[in-house]
Design an enzyme around this catalytic site. Structure first.
Site, PDB file in Angstrom:
ATOM      1  N   GLU A  73      -1.168  10.171  -6.058  1.00  0.00           N
ATOM      2  CA  GLU A  73      -0.298  10.529  -4.940  1.00  0.00           C
ATOM      3  C   GLU A  73       0.600  11.709  -5.301  1.00  0.00           C
ATOM      4  O   GLU A  73       0.852  12.590  -4.469  1.00  0.00           O
ATOM      5  CB  GLU A  73       0.535   9.320  -4.526  1.00  0.00           C
ATOM      6  CG  GLU A  73      -0.293   8.218  -3.874  1.00  0.00           C
ATOM      7  CD  GLU A  73       0.507   6.990  -3.513  1.00  0.00           C
ATOM      8  OE1 GLU A  73       0.068   6.238  -2.622  1.00  0.00           O
ATOM      9  OE2 GLU A  73       1.569   6.770  -4.122  1.00  0.00           O
ATOM     10  N   ASP A 115       2.221  10.245  -0.950  1.00  0.00           N
ATOM     11  CA  ASP A 115       1.938   9.016  -0.215  1.00  0.00           C
ATOM     12  C   ASP A 115       2.018   9.272   1.294  1.00  0.00           C
ATOM     13  O   ASP A 115       1.168   8.815   2.067  1.00  0.00           O
ATOM     14  CB  ASP A 115       2.940   7.934  -0.628  1.00  0.00           C
ATOM     15  CG  ASP A 115       2.796   6.667   0.192  1.00  0.00           C
ATOM     16  OD1 ASP A 115       1.775   5.980   0.064  1.00  0.00           O
ATOM     17  OD2 ASP A 115       3.711   6.369   0.978  1.00  0.00           O
ATOM     18  N   GLU A 155       5.236  11.806  -5.842  1.00  0.00           N
ATOM     19  CA  GLU A 155       4.473  10.613  -5.449  1.00  0.00           C
ATOM     20  C   GLU A 155       4.879  10.178  -4.044  1.00  0.00           C
ATOM     21  O   GLU A 155       4.025   9.848  -3.209  1.00  0.00           O
ATOM     22  CB  GLU A 155       4.746   9.488  -6.446  1.00  0.00           C
ATOM     23  CG  GLU A 155       4.159   8.141  -6.052  1.00  0.00           C
ATOM     24  CD  GLU A 155       4.884   6.987  -6.715  1.00  0.00           C
ATOM     25  OE1 GLU A 155       4.837   5.881  -6.153  1.00  0.00           O
ATOM     26  OE2 GLU A 155       5.489   7.184  -7.785  1.00  0.00           O
TER      27      GLU A 155
END
Length: 232
Positions: A122, A50, A46
């Site tokens: 993400e 991102d 994640e």
């Protein structure tokens, strides 16, 4: 919500078979990892996804809108990457149906929570980047957002439409918009306010459950009209 379905998602995303373990990690919620005593979950991916999403949006906006200042570009990028937006995209991809999640979270439909889906999207981007490289990941992101938000610049209107309308009218005509309560109807528990906004020789009517919301709606409508008419 079964590991047996992961190869299907891998094919859908174009991730090769030998990279399926990376995708499995992206689909592993921390509650599932705890229940199954796994040494990993999707939080690291994640973090990576991102960063990938941010650089892709940053470059795309930089190239697409050479006339916009840094502040506006930052606002658009933030709107494109907000939790609600990413959760909607994750739902469109049906990512929640592939999420490996703990029984407690599963019982309370945690797999459909906005925050969970945002993080999941993400993480999947992070897995796609590691498995297929930046070029394919960038193309994937552009394709998704071209459908979800074909004109990102219009997102500026949703952030502060009254302020942006005033900036526009002052810059073009040295005037500030004028708001007037046009109508107030409906029962006390469900009122409807209609407000007219005027600027130069143009006027628009907005509606809302309060005067403030009606003014915001009117400003957004007028700003959208001006952006199309004057290519602002």
């Amino acid at each position: 919500m079964s590991e047996e379905n992961i190869p299907r998602l891998a094919r859908k995303l174009g991730i090769p078979k030998d990279k399926i373990p990376v995708l499995r990690e992206a689909l592993t919620h921390r509650t599932y990892a705890v229940e199954h005593h796994l040494a990993y979950d999707n939080q690291r991916l994640e973090f990576l996804g991102d960063a990938v999403l941010e650089i892709v949006h940053t470059e795309a906006l930089y190239r697409r809108y050479p006339e916009l200042p840094e502040g506006d570009l930052t606002k658009i990028r933030s709107a494109l990457s907000c939790e609600n937006t990413l959760a909607q995209i994750a739902r469109g991809l049906e990512l929640g149906s592939y999420l490996l999640i703990g029984n407690g979270e599963k019982e309370c439909a945690g797999y459909d929570r906005d925050s969970t889906l945002c993080d999941l999207f993400e993480a999947v981007l992070g897995a796609l980047y590691l498995s297929c490289g930046m070029e394919k990941t960038t193309a994937f992101i552009h394709k998704l957002f071209a459908v979800h938000c074909p004109e990102p610049k219009e997102l500026l209107m949703t952030l502060n439409p009254k302020g942006r309308l005033q900036e526009f009218t002052q810059g073009k005509w040295h005037q500030t918009p004028e708001y007037r309560l046009f109508n107030h109807s409906g029962p006390q528990h469900a009122p409807l306010f209609e407000v007219e906004v005027k600027a130069a020789n143009y006027c628009t009517i907005g509606a809302g459950t309060s005067r403030k919301l009606a003014e915001t709606d009117a400003a957004a409508k007028m700003l959208k009209f001006f952006m199309k008419k004057f290519k602002a």
